[in-house]
Design an enzyme around this catalytic site. Sequence first.
Site, short mmCIF file in Angstrom:
data_model
loop_
_atom_site.label_atom_id
_atom_site.label_comp_id
_atom_site.label_asym_id
_atom_site.label_seq_id
_atom_site.Cartn_x
_atom_site.Cartn_y
_atom_site.Cartn_z
N ASP A 72 0.72 -1.13 0.02
CA ASP A 72 -0.09 -0.16 -0.14
C ASP A 72 0.93 1.12 -0.08
O ASP A 72 1.90 1.37 0.71
CB ASP A 72 -0.87 0.04 1.24
CG ASP A 72 -2.18 -0.89 1.31
OD1 ASP A 72 -2.05 -1.84 0.31
OD2 ASP A 72 -2.90 -0.81 2.37
N HIS A 118 5.03 -7.18 -0.16
CA HIS A 118 4.38 -8.77 -0.84
C HIS A 118 5.03 -8.87 -1.97
O HIS A 118 5.60 -8.06 -2.79
CB HIS A 118 2.98 -8.86 -0.79
CG HIS A 118 2.23 -8.54 0.51
ND1 HIS A 118 1.59 -9.80 1.18
CD2 HIS A 118 2.12 -7.65 1.43
CE1 HIS A 118 1.05 -9.62 2.28
NE2 HIS A 118 1.38 -8.06 2.60
N SER A 150 8.76 3.45 4.71
CA SER A 150 9.83 3.59 3.97
C SER A 150 9.60 3.37 2.53
O SER A 150 8.37 3.60 2.13
CB SER A 150 11.10 2.71 4.12
OG SER A 150 12.31 3.27 3.81
#
EC number: 4.1.1.65
Length: 283
Positions: free
Chosen positions: A96, A152, A250
């Site tokens: 995200d 992911h 980050s």
Amino acid sequence: MSFTSRLKKELFIKAQNLVPQHQLSRVVGKVAASENPILKAAVIHAFKTKYGIDLSIAEQGNALKYKSFNDFFTRALKDGVRLVDENPDSIVSPADGAISQIGKITAGKVFQAKGQSFSVEKLIGDPQLAQPFQEGEFATVYLSPRDYHRVHMPFSGILTETLYVPGELFSVNQVTAENVPGLFARNERMVCLFDTELGRMAVVLVGAMIVAGIETVATGKVKPSGRIELQHHELKLEKGAELGRFYLGSTAIILFEKDKIEWEKRFKAESVVVMGERMGHTL
């Protein structure tokens, strides 16, 4: 841009050069890892309020149930909240966040921001391991403090190497990206390299100021050593599987070889993405 705005930006950048980045991050890391009920409750409440964190999509919706701020920050999401595009030709967002930059690697350079770029060789930290990505494709995804902070797999592959590259800990927001040359190739990072049916793929997890740590499924939580550390693996990970997580925010950078993929044309700098969303497709 007004004189005041320019001055604020210059002071922000200079302050980062003066601050003891690693020492500050270690202090923040200790606070974030604390399981003291009063301290962790206060920090979680302040953070949740400041950034408007939506716990309704989290697996654990009660902020008081998290054992530490780190536990809260790296919270899992409920099943079904993020759906991974199942089309076999899809390249999906690893996280995200918002796209910082996306496009082609030109003359071995990855575009960072207006007037700024860095070499893929410096990003990877090893000339031989970087070679497959010359003239390839890249996408940089910035995870803000309010985002879900697990990273992911953008495409299925076999993890073959991880390379810890020590470095600085500049902030990675847009102001810093526009004003610090080679930002992402200067900050501390964990490079994850894969064999896929498309050839080589890389996912680079880039640290930042007050980031309390980076963790991957293969290495566990990274312990900064001050030297480059290469590890070999043979771990198969499917598209959408968790690869790692950030303890505070980050950036994740994904790289592919030349003529293997194409990004969806609707994506550009500042486009918002969610984990599992189709960002590109195989050729």
